[in-house]
Scaffold this motif. Sequence first.
Motif, PDB file in Angstrom:
ATOM      1  N   LEU A   1       3.173   1.502  -3.526  1.00  0.00           N
ATOM      2  CA  LEU A   1       2.714   2.026  -4.680  1.00  0.00           C
ATOM      3  C   LEU A   1       2.389   3.597  -4.484  1.00  0.00           C
ATOM      4  N   GLY A   2       2.185   4.098  -3.205  1.00  0.00           N
ATOM      5  CA  GLY A   2       2.291   5.462  -3.165  1.00  0.00           C
ATOM      6  C   GLY A   2       3.415   6.411  -3.243  1.00  0.00           C
TER       7      GLY A   2
ATOM      8  N   SER B   1       0.832  -1.290   0.030  1.00  0.00           N
ATOM      9  CA  SER B   1      -0.083   0.265  -0.064  1.00  0.00           C
ATOM     10  C   SER B   1       1.066   1.262  -0.033  1.00  0.00           C
TER      11      SER B   1
ATOM     12  N   ALA C   1      -4.326   1.385   0.973  1.00  0.00           N
ATOM     13  CA  ALA C   1      -4.089   1.943   2.293  1.00  0.00           C
ATOM     14  C   ALA C   1      -5.299   2.123   3.021  1.00  0.00           C
TER      15      ALA C   1
ATOM     16  N   SER D   1      -3.165   1.993  -4.587  1.00  0.00           N
ATOM     17  CA  SER D   1      -2.664   2.555  -3.445  1.00  0.00           C
ATOM     18  C   SER D   1      -3.661   2.971  -2.437  1.00  0.00           C
TER      19      SER D   1
END
Length: 468
Positions: free
Chosen positions: A14-15, A11, A177, A173
């Motif tokens: 990917l951000g 999570s 998240a 994400s």
Amino acid sequence: MKAHSRWLMISVGLGILLNPLNSSMVSVAIPRLQNVFQLDFTVVSWIIFSFYIASAIAQPVMGKASDLFGRRRIFLTGLVVAFVSSLLAPLSPNFGWLLVFRIVQSIGTSMMVGVGMAIVRIHITEKQATALSVLSIFLSGAAAIGPFIGGVLIHWWSWPAIFFVNIPFVVASFLLAWRNIPKDEPPTSVARGMSFRKWLDLIDAPGILLFTVGLVALLVGLLSAKSSGHLSLGNVIIGLIGLVALGAFVRHELKVTSPFIPLRTFANYPAMTWVNVEFMLVNILFYSLFFGLPSYLQMVRHVSEFQTGILMLSLGLCSLVTSPIAGRWIDKSGPRSALLLSAILMTFGSVWLATLNQTSPVISVCLALAAFGISNGLNNVGMQAALFKSSPKEIIGVASGLFNTSRYLGTILSSLLIGIVMGDKFSAGGLQVLGIILTVIAFSLVFLSWRRRESGQLKESVGSPSSN
């Protein structure tokens, strides 16, 4: 590692990859943007300047904001900001609006970088070093393959694709998240009762304003003089405003209790100061090649974006392959030898650039790219190890912030150097001049690395650093 911890890492990963990915993809897009908006390189280079200036300011500010308002909240907000900017940037009616959305994109992606590492440190307690090293792979991997991805996207779908490609990463994400990052604790009484004025004092808003005005004015003055071909009174006045603002910034930072950039730390820890100077020089060298060579290949040698991306991939792959090898080497022998080898490789790559001409085989640029790629892999680990060894444990957080500031200043100076050397049009002669200047800088790095080796400034044993 538990399944929830792995999903949390994905999570966050990917951000945080969006910031280096978007900073590197644009290196292949510069010639296309020049053609679309009918601008010279000096003006278009603000697509680079704006991103790094905004990142240099936003990351430390958002780190402080997350301590008060919650890391999950800041991370998710950053994803929303990145999503909106990625949708609107391709719709920009002119270059000015594109710059605005590029700055917004930088702020959004910086919000995630500023808190992503902290989220993992707090919520993943088992195999934490492994988790942080995986996040470093997201960061360094995205930066390494960004030019290749950018080249492919621009070749098939034109420049808006480098913004639209963010959307699937942002959506994935955000959904992960929202599910996997634990909810924030309720704000403390201090955070709830903090006035807007107190918040401005905490982030040192006057210092940020002086830093931004000084840096932007100085860049505008220098680049305008180069673009116009002569030094006018207006250029001089703008440049002087920049110098005065930067002087006021230094004076202000030495007086306030919560400075944006704690300059006093440099005076108190000279060994750490030299590490930051070297890191800034490393980034001037690396990003001068990183941003300059794609434009040279496309504008002078008429190589397509796709082929340019393929050629630039040699830099990224060499960097990715070298980083883990460098980590094991530095764990055993310390950073001195690795940093000296890195400086020598950068010198070789710079000399090679200086020898290229209009008839040199295009494939020969891969030698310079490979040299810089290997040196980047060595520097990713070696410079962090040098930082950790030269910085007392009690100020490691401050030291890391200054280290990132040195990275951004080096990147900004690299773009300034390219703009001054190349001006409004790239040429084979300009690349040779750039190569000569980079050779001088690389020789100075060799000298600094050898001087450290002779003086024993850094001990041979270091902790296990993570790749940046």
